[in-house]
Design an enzyme around this catalytic site. Structure first.
Site, PDB file in Angstrom:
ATOM      1  N   LYS A 128       1.316 -13.394  -4.294  1.00 50.06           N
ATOM      2  CA  LYS A 128      -0.068 -13.674  -4.895  1.00 50.06           C
ATOM      3  C   LYS A 128      -0.204 -13.166  -6.301  1.00 50.06           C
ATOM      4  CE  LYS A 128      -1.563  -9.048  -4.319  1.00 50.06           C
ATOM      5  NZ  LYS A 128      -2.006  -8.182  -5.481  1.00 50.06           N
ATOM      6  N   ASP A 183      -4.153  -6.178   1.605  1.00 46.38           N
ATOM      7  CA  ASP A 183      -3.755  -7.562   1.304  1.00 46.38           C
ATOM      8  C   ASP A 183      -3.263  -8.454   2.438  1.00 46.38           C
ATOM      9  OD1 ASP A 183      -4.368  -6.667  -1.225  1.00 46.38           O
ATOM     10  OD2 ASP A 183      -2.020  -6.477  -1.907  1.00 46.38           O
TER      11      ASP A 183
END
Length: 293
Positions: free
Chosen positions: A16, A141
């Protein structure tokens, strides 16, 4: 990816990027309140899962510097097994391709891919919301990767709204230095009072019909990291005269967006010899998104 009744192979755990990262305050529990947009990349670690009938959870590949018992993939599998009362076990192989401590979410993504893959392989059929509630226990996350869509994130990263982003290619450069996230968060010079924005603010400039992510906001951690890690500052400086670039997460990776693979590779070819880099395409959905409803 190969899907059989006994195994799942070549499961991507995508990287990401934080297209921006604002720190808007500090919560009563000590955690920092954040706002960010997470972008999935078609680049990451590869995981392989094979059923065991004895109920054991085992990581069968060595990951340097990460003991098996503290590995997020083992913790994720064990947490899911305990929650669901699963009787089967699993052997997990990890093909590490993402650099660690780089702000790319490698370990968190591995954990999320484990939750999604075992939801399918163990035939648990748990809803995505349940997997996300387990993911919160593994790291800030991890819920995003289980959520499985590019997202506007708030809180500590667990409050997520899907966003549509324009397709693009990224050049990601990772200095050979490990940046400890906790140490950056504890720095006195870190900005902790960025003005909160709305998802509408972001989409007006950077949505699917608008501009590029580098035109919006900043990464509040970047000034602290570049002041302490010359290797990161050097990469940011190199990009300066070429194209807008930004650090992701707490670093050390720095990225720039391009409209085509050819443009990204042309920039990559200009990098100084020996720099660690990758060209990756954006993704709109996690490859295992269909493994939870």
């Amino acid at each position: 990816m190969t899907d059989t009744t006994r195994s799942l192979r070549d499961c991507l755990a995508p990287a990401k990027l934080n297209l921006f990262l604002h720190i808007t305050g500090r919560r009563p529990d000590g955690y920092h309140a954040l706002q960010s947009v997470f972008q999935l990349l078609d680049w990451g670690d590869r995981l392989h899962f094979t059923l065991r009938d004895d109920g054991k959870v085992s990581r069968v590949t060595d990951v340097p510097g990460v003991p098996e018992e503290s590995d997020l993939v083992v913790r994720a599998a064990s947490l899911l097994k305990a929650h669901a009362g699963a009787t089967l076990g699993v052997d997990i192989e990890i093909d590490k391709r993402l650099p660690m401590g780089a702000g790319l979410g490698g370990g968190s993504s591995d954990a999320a891919t484990t939750l999604l893959a075992l939801n399918r392989l163990w035939r648990l059929d748990l809803p995505r919301t349940t997997l996300q509630s387990l993911a919160v226990k593994l790291g800030a996350d991890v819920p995003f990767f289980v959520f499985g869509k590019n997202a506007f994130a708030e809180g500590i990263g667990e409050a997520l709204q899907a966003v549509e982003l324009p397709a693009r290619w990224f050049l990601v450069v990772t200095p050979r230095v490990h940046v400890p996230t906790a140490a950056i968060f504890s720095e006195k010079s870190l900005t902790r009072d960025s003005k909160p924005i709305t998802i509408t603010d972001f989409l007006a400039q950077c949505g699917i019909d608008a501009g590029w992510p580098d035109s919006f906001g900043r990464n509040d951690m970047q000034p602290v990291v570049t002041s302490k890690y010359a290797e990161v500052a050097k990469v940011v400086e190199w990009f300066y005269n070429l194209t807008p670039a930004r650090m992701t997460g707490s670093g050390a990776s720095v990225f720039a967006a391009f409209k085509s693979k050819a443009d990204a590779e042309a920039a990559q070819a200009k990098l100084p010899a020996g720099w660690n880099s990758a060209v990756a395409e954006s993704m709109s959905e996690h490859p295992l998104f269909a493994f939870a409803s």
